[in-house]
Design a protein around this motif. Structure first.
Motif, short mmCIF file in Angstrom:
data_model
loop_
_atom_site.label_atom_id
_atom_site.label_comp_id
_atom_site.label_asym_id
_atom_site.label_seq_id
_atom_site.Cartn_x
_atom_site.Cartn_y
_atom_site.Cartn_z
N SER A 409 0.81 -1.22 0.00
CA SER A 409 0.00 0.00 0.00
C SER A 409 0.84 1.26 0.00
O SER A 409 0.33 2.35 -0.25
N GLY A 410 2.15 1.13 0.29
CA GLY A 410 3.01 2.31 0.29
C GLY A 410 2.78 3.17 1.52
O GLY A 410 2.09 2.79 2.46
N THR A 411 3.35 4.36 1.49
CA THR A 411 3.28 5.25 2.66
C THR A 411 2.40 6.46 2.42
O THR A 411 2.29 7.33 3.29
N GLY A 412 1.77 6.56 1.25
CA GLY A 412 0.92 7.72 0.98
C GLY A 412 1.73 8.95 0.63
O GLY A 412 2.93 8.87 0.31
N ILE A 413 1.10 10.10 0.72
CA ILE A 413 1.75 11.37 0.41
C ILE A 413 2.52 11.84 1.63
O ILE A 413 1.93 12.13 2.67
N ASP A 414 3.83 11.92 1.51
CA ASP A 414 4.66 12.32 2.65
C ASP A 414 5.58 13.50 2.32
O ASP A 414 6.44 13.85 3.13
N ALA A 415 5.40 14.11 1.19
CA ALA A 415 6.22 15.25 0.80
C ALA A 415 5.33 16.26 0.06
O ALA A 415 4.35 15.89 -0.57
N PRO A 416 5.69 17.54 0.17
CA PRO A 416 6.82 18.13 0.87
C PRO A 416 6.71 17.95 2.39
O PRO A 416 5.62 18.04 2.95
N ASN A 417 7.85 17.71 3.04
CA ASN A 417 7.87 17.44 4.48
C ASN A 417 8.69 18.48 5.24
O ASN A 417 9.21 18.21 6.31
N GLY A 418 8.81 19.68 4.66
CA GLY A 418 9.59 20.72 5.33
C GLY A 418 8.81 21.38 6.45
O GLY A 418 7.62 21.14 6.65
N LEU A 419 9.51 22.20 7.21
CA LEU A 419 8.85 22.98 8.25
C LEU A 419 7.80 23.88 7.62
O LEU A 419 8.05 24.55 6.61
N ARG A 420 6.61 23.92 8.21
CA ARG A 420 5.51 24.70 7.68
C ARG A 420 5.66 26.17 8.07
O ARG A 420 6.14 26.51 9.15
N SER A 421 5.23 27.04 7.18
CA SER A 421 5.09 28.44 7.52
C SER A 421 3.67 28.67 8.02
O SER A 421 2.87 27.74 8.12
N ASN A 422 3.32 29.90 8.32
CA ASN A 422 2.01 30.19 8.88
C ASN A 422 0.94 30.44 7.83
O ASN A 422 0.05 31.26 8.01
N VAL A 423 1.02 29.72 6.73
CA VAL A 423 -0.01 29.81 5.70
C VAL A 423 -0.63 28.43 5.53
O VAL A 423 -0.07 27.42 5.95
N CYS A 424 -1.79 28.41 4.89
CA CYS A 424 -2.50 27.15 4.71
C CYS A 424 -1.87 26.34 3.58
O CYS A 424 -1.15 26.88 2.73
N SER A 425 -2.17 25.05 3.57
CA SER A 425 -1.63 24.16 2.55
C SER A 425 -2.76 23.29 2.02
O SER A 425 -3.33 22.48 2.76
N TYR A 426 -3.10 23.50 0.72
CA TYR A 426 -4.26 22.84 0.13
C TYR A 426 -3.83 21.97 -1.05
O TYR A 426 -2.86 22.27 -1.75
N SER A 427 -4.59 20.91 -1.29
CA SER A 427 -4.25 19.99 -2.37
C SER A 427 -4.37 20.65 -3.73
O SER A 427 -3.60 20.35 -4.64
N ASN A 428 -5.37 21.55 -3.92
CA ASN A 428 -5.54 22.18 -5.22
C ASN A 428 -4.42 23.17 -5.53
O ASN A 428 -4.34 23.71 -6.63
N GLU A 429 -3.56 23.42 -4.54
CA GLU A 429 -2.37 24.25 -4.75
C GLU A 429 -1.11 23.39 -4.69
O GLU A 429 0.00 23.91 -4.55
N GLY A 430 -1.32 22.05 -4.79
CA GLY A 430 -0.18 21.15 -4.76
C GLY A 430 0.51 21.06 -3.41
O GLY A 430 1.69 20.71 -3.34
N TYR A 431 -0.24 21.34 -2.35
CA TYR A 431 0.32 21.34 -1.00
C TYR A 431 1.63 22.12 -0.97
O TYR A 431 2.68 21.64 -0.51
N ALA A 432 1.56 23.36 -1.46
CA ALA A 432 2.77 24.18 -1.58
C ALA A 432 3.44 24.41 -0.23
O ALA A 432 4.66 24.61 -0.17
N ASN A 433 2.67 24.39 0.86
CA ASN A 433 3.26 24.59 2.19
C ASN A 433 3.50 23.26 2.90
O ASN A 433 3.72 23.21 4.10
N GLY A 434 3.45 22.17 2.15
CA GLY A 434 3.78 20.87 2.71
C GLY A 434 2.58 20.10 3.23
O GLY A 434 1.48 20.64 3.39
N VAL A 435 2.79 18.80 3.50
CA VAL A 435 1.73 17.94 4.01
C VAL A 435 1.95 17.60 5.48
O VAL A 435 1.14 16.89 6.08
N ARG A 436 3.03 18.11 6.03
CA ARG A 436 3.32 17.84 7.44
C ARG A 436 2.20 18.41 8.31
O ARG A 436 1.79 19.55 8.15
N TRP A 437 1.69 17.59 9.26
CA TRP A 437 0.64 17.95 10.21
C TRP A 437 -0.75 18.05 9.60
O TRP A 437 -1.67 18.57 10.23
N LEU A 438 -0.94 17.54 8.39
CA LEU A 438 -2.27 17.45 7.81
C LEU A 438 -2.85 16.06 8.08
O LEU A 438 -2.15 15.05 8.00
#
Length: 531
Positions: A409-438
């Motif tokens: 089954s793999g590990t799913g979406i785990d990147a980008p995994n960098g430190l998040r900034s104080n902006v939102c991160s959405y799939s329709n924006e390609g998770y530009a702010n990362g998927v960490r903590w979603l």
């Protein structure tokens, strides 16, 4: 369960040094939850600190910062190994000192020993249940905490004042109380799973106070309606004092198919060791159930959700007609299993539901109001930690060359995994702010996941306790369990990665172990102190 732990660097990213954790929690107390803290600090002598609830005035924590030896410390010169006799002596001495701070006049008459547990660091927790004339007091508990040398370091819990005149002789029989609850559930075939005579006041856990009452704590389950509910039925007149759902709406693995229906567990499709049948929903439940099992086993030495090696049961394709409009996943408090709508069999959601089982068998938090918010938050936290664990991406900005738990089954979406900034991160924006903590970012059902632990307000959840203006207790969602969880979610993410927030700057640590330990009616202040 016969999985053998791989020792590959598996403990280091899971444990925070205790000294650093204490410093961190003091900071977090002011950063995230301090705006609403309904606890106040009082000093008793030079060493003991007594923390009381501002709402009730009752003591909730008594701290001995330097620790206090109660008997000859284990491991010290001349000390003997722990035995039931030395444990009893240690607990007796500690009770004599701590119980009066909580309003206990007679430990023999007001407290009943419940259990004693020892963690991997050799720290001991002794738990006592409050009783009134031999009848358990719901959520009344006193816990004594000892370090590895048997020095008493703190006590916590809640002991409620009960009028001496309160009778413990019910006018209703247990069966009459069950009939009242069954009639309230309406059509179907509900059956009583348990029925206990207790003393309770709903005001103790956030509902409207009615005063201490003798009541039956009745738990009903109806397989035909997929319903599980708990009731407090007044043992004097049959009034319903409270009622709430027990469905926590995410290795002997057993994966079932409900075939779109609501009866659990359904038909067994894949059990431990069997090969795939080619259905991705079934395979993901099987594989990711193994991931969360290994996380708890490696990090905490816990064998399954209950620590006793019980089978991990999960059902796919549950209630598919309802899933079209209300996709969901859940943990059944009564049947001890998970169930999922199609599309929600992703790693962090499965780990989330599994953790509800862990909480049921540890803190046993009531699933409403602030205790329910803590319950949900613990599930989000361990869901995300399992997501990081299975891809070896606990540290921001990195991911292991191979997953810790490789499977089809793999590990799913785990990147980008960098430190998040104080902006939102959405799939329709390609998770530009990362998927960490979603949470649930792997699911195609949601465009932005279910929750954002790093920035809860991105999904309309509070990021600090002062925003919980609906407290106590909105009428929907069991008192806001899925929204108020954002507060502790945010605190934990800050603890791990560090952040400047609410006028404070916190240096981050690695993901750790915020195991729930407390009493059933925990609120956010208890969570702050325990965390």
């Amino acid at each position: 369960m016969n999985f053998v732990a791989n020792q590959k660097n598996m403990i280091a990213p899971l444990v925070i040094p205790l000294v650093r954790l204490r410093v961190l929690t003091l900071t977090l107390a002011f950063v995230v939850i301090g705006a609403m803290c309904n606890e106040s600090l009082a000093l008793s002598g030079d060493a003991i600190r007594v923390i009381r609830s501002q709402n009730s005035g009752l003591p909730t924590w008594v701290l001995l910062p330097g620790g206090r030896a109660t008997t000859t410390p284990a491991g010290s010169s001349g000390a003997t190994a722990r035995t039931p006799e030395t444990d009893e002596l240690r607990n007796r001495d500690a009770l004599a000192e701590m119980a009066p701070h909580f309003g206990v006049i007679s430990s023999r008459d007001q407290l009943a020993f419940q259990e004693s547990t020892t963690d991997p660091l050799n720290h001991v927790r002794a738990r006592y249940r409050q009783i009134h004339r031999g009848v358990p007091v719901f959520s009344g508990v006193l816990q004594l905490h000892f370090d590895s040398q048997d020095a008493l370091v703190l006590a916590n819990g809640r002991i409620y004042p009960i009028p001496e005149s309160l009778s413990t002789s019910p006018r209703l029989s247990p069966r009459e109380a069950e009939v009242v609850a069954i009639e309230m559930m309406g059509d179907g075939s509900p059956k009583a799973e348990s029925n206990e005579l207790v003393v309770v006041d709903p005001g103790w856990y956030g509902d409207q106070p009615v005063g201490a009452r003798l009541a039956y704590h009745v738990i009903l389950a109806d397989e035909t309606k997929r319903a599980e509910e708990a009731f407090f039925i007044d043992a004097e007149n049959g009034d319903i004092l409270d009622r709430w759902s027990l469905l926590c709406t995410a290795l002997d693995r057993r994966v079932y198919d409900a075939f779109g229906l609501t009866q659990l567990p359904g038909g067994l499709i894949r059990s431990e060791g069997q090969v795939s049948n080619g259905d991705p929903e079934i395979d993901r439940l099987y594989d990711y159930s193994g991931d969360v099992y290994e996380y708890f086993q490696r990090g905490f030495g816990r064998d399954s959700y209950d620590g006793l090696g019980s089978p991990i049961i999960a059902t796919a394709y549950y209630n598919t007609q309802n899933c079209q409009n209300f996709p969901n996943a859940g943990w059944s408090f009564v049947f001890r299993q998970m169930f999922f709508c199609p599309g929600l069999t992703v790693d962090d959601v499965i780990a989330h539901e599994f953790t509800h089982g862990v909480t049921q068998y540890s803190a046993n938090l009531i699933y409403q109001n602030q205790p329910g918010q803590l319950n949900e938050s613990f599930s989000d936290i361990f869901g995300e930690l399992t997501d990081m664990f299975n891809s070896d991406s606990a540290f921001a900005g990195s991911s292991g060359p191979t997953p810790w738990t490789p499977h089809p089954s793999g590990t799913g979406i785990d990147a980008p995994n960098g430190l998040r900034s104080n902006v939102c991160s959405y799939s329709n924006e390609g998770y530009a702010n990362g998927v960490r903590w979603l949470i649930a970012e792997d699911s195609d059902i949601f465009t932005s996941g279910l929750r954002d632990m790093w920035n809860p307000s991105c999904l309309q959840h509070p990021d600090r306790a002062s925003l919980l203006t609906a407290q106590p207790c909105i009428l929907v969602d069991n008192g806001g369990v899925h929204s108020g969880s954002g507060v502790l979610n945010h605190a934990f993410a800050i603890a791990c990665d560090g952040k400047s927030f609410n006028g404070q700057t916190v240096s981050g640590l690695v993901p750790s172990r915020p195991e729930p330990s407390g009493t059933a009616p925990n609120n956010l202040s208890d969570g702050r102190l325990g965390f």
